[in-house]
Design a protein around this motif. Structure first.
Motif, short mmCIF file in Angstrom:
data_model
loop_
_atom_site.label_atom_id
_atom_site.label_comp_id
_atom_site.label_asym_id
_atom_site.label_seq_id
_atom_site.Cartn_x
_atom_site.Cartn_y
_atom_site.Cartn_z
N ALA A 100 0.84 -1.19 0.00
CA ALA A 100 0.00 0.00 0.00
C ALA A 100 0.88 1.24 0.00
O ALA A 100 2.04 1.20 0.44
CB ALA A 100 -0.94 0.02 1.20
N VAL A 101 0.32 2.35 -0.48
CA VAL A 101 1.02 3.64 -0.43
C VAL A 101 0.03 4.74 -0.06
O VAL A 101 -1.15 4.68 -0.42
CB VAL A 101 1.68 3.99 -1.78
N PRO A 102 0.50 5.76 0.65
CA PRO A 102 -0.35 6.90 0.93
C PRO A 102 -0.62 7.69 -0.35
O PRO A 102 0.20 7.71 -1.27
CB PRO A 102 0.48 7.73 1.92
N VAL A 103 -1.76 8.33 -0.38
CA VAL A 103 -2.12 9.21 -1.49
C VAL A 103 -2.05 10.64 -0.97
O VAL A 103 -2.65 10.97 0.06
CB VAL A 103 -3.54 8.90 -2.01
N VAL A 104 -1.31 11.48 -1.68
CA VAL A 104 -1.08 12.85 -1.23
C VAL A 104 -1.75 13.83 -2.18
O VAL A 104 -1.61 13.72 -3.40
CB VAL A 104 0.44 13.15 -1.14
#
Length: 239
Positions: free
Chosen positions: A36-40
């Motif tokens: 998973a990755v954060p969305v900025v």
């Protein structure tokens, strides 16, 4: 002193923008071997998290027969409802049709701060059913990420360093009376032996010992001179 998130988090964090395309996100996850990755957003604040589970809805909803109408399992629909995401089938189907991170991500994100304790982070993960937490500053900007594996680092301490801190806790709790207490440490497990003045002192010492980072468990074998602990059933009758 309990560890804080900033001591165990990863600061070299991959992220994607809200406009990142589906295949771009797949490439990021696969190339970095993360789930998973954060969305900025454009303002630099974390607006959500996109995971491999979010991406797999596209494959999940592909028809294998012309007349097939797929429904996610009941457990998934209930989880979506409890999280406030709306009816499970519609939410999952929306993600299956999505093309950018903005529509694929789970939002609002479950985040933590660098100054939060490891205990608080672990409880938040358990309560919200997530495996990772974006770490944000006071303005909501991404400064790191902490995973369940990162939180386990607090147990990566040798017995000698644990023993030193346990002794310090005992002295803070008992004062000079700590000289009558022995604390053996083996594989992170502490055994308290000796004698204290009051039973409550022994129980308090065991609790303080259990709070030391790296301690796996406490065997309280302390004796006491005065039993000043009132049993729960006696307290209940006195009310």
């Amino acid at each position: 002193m309990p560890s804080t998130v900033n001591r165990v988090m990863t600061t070299d964090v991959l992220s994607v923008g809200e406009g990142a395309a589906y295949k771009e996100i797949v490439d990021v996850l696969l190339s970095a071997s993360v789930s998973a990755v954060p969305v900025v957003g454009a303002d630099g604040r974390v607006s959500g998290v996109v995971s491999d589970q979010d991406l797999l809805h596209k494959e999940e909803f592909k028809r294998v027969a012309p007349d097939e109408d797929y429904w996610p399992p009941l457990r998934a629909r209930l989880r979506a409802l409890l999280s406030g995401a709306g009816p499970g089938r519609r939410r999952a189907a929306d993600k299956a049709a999505a093309a950018t991170a903005r529509d694929l991500m789970s939002a609002p994100p479950v985040t933590t701060s660098p100054d939060a304790s490891v205990v608080q982070a672990a409880r938040l993960m358990e309560r919200r059913g997530v495996k990772r937490l974006p770490v944000v500053d006071g303005r909501g900007r991404l400064v790191g990420i902490v995973t369940r594996r990162d939180l386990l680092r607090v147990f990566d301490r040798d017995d000698a360093s644990i023993s030193v801190e346990v002794r310090r806790e005992l002295e803070d709790t008992l004062g000079p009376a700590a000289r009558g207490v022995e604390a053996g440490v083996e594989e992170g497990r502490v055994r308290l032996t000796g004698r204290v003045n009051r039973r409550s002192d022994g129980e308090r010492s065991a609790r303080r010992t259990a709070s030391v980072e790296g301690v796996v468990g406490v065997d309280n074998a302390l004796n006491w001179r005065v039993d000043d602990v009132v049993p729960d059933h006696v307290q209940w009758r006195a009310r």
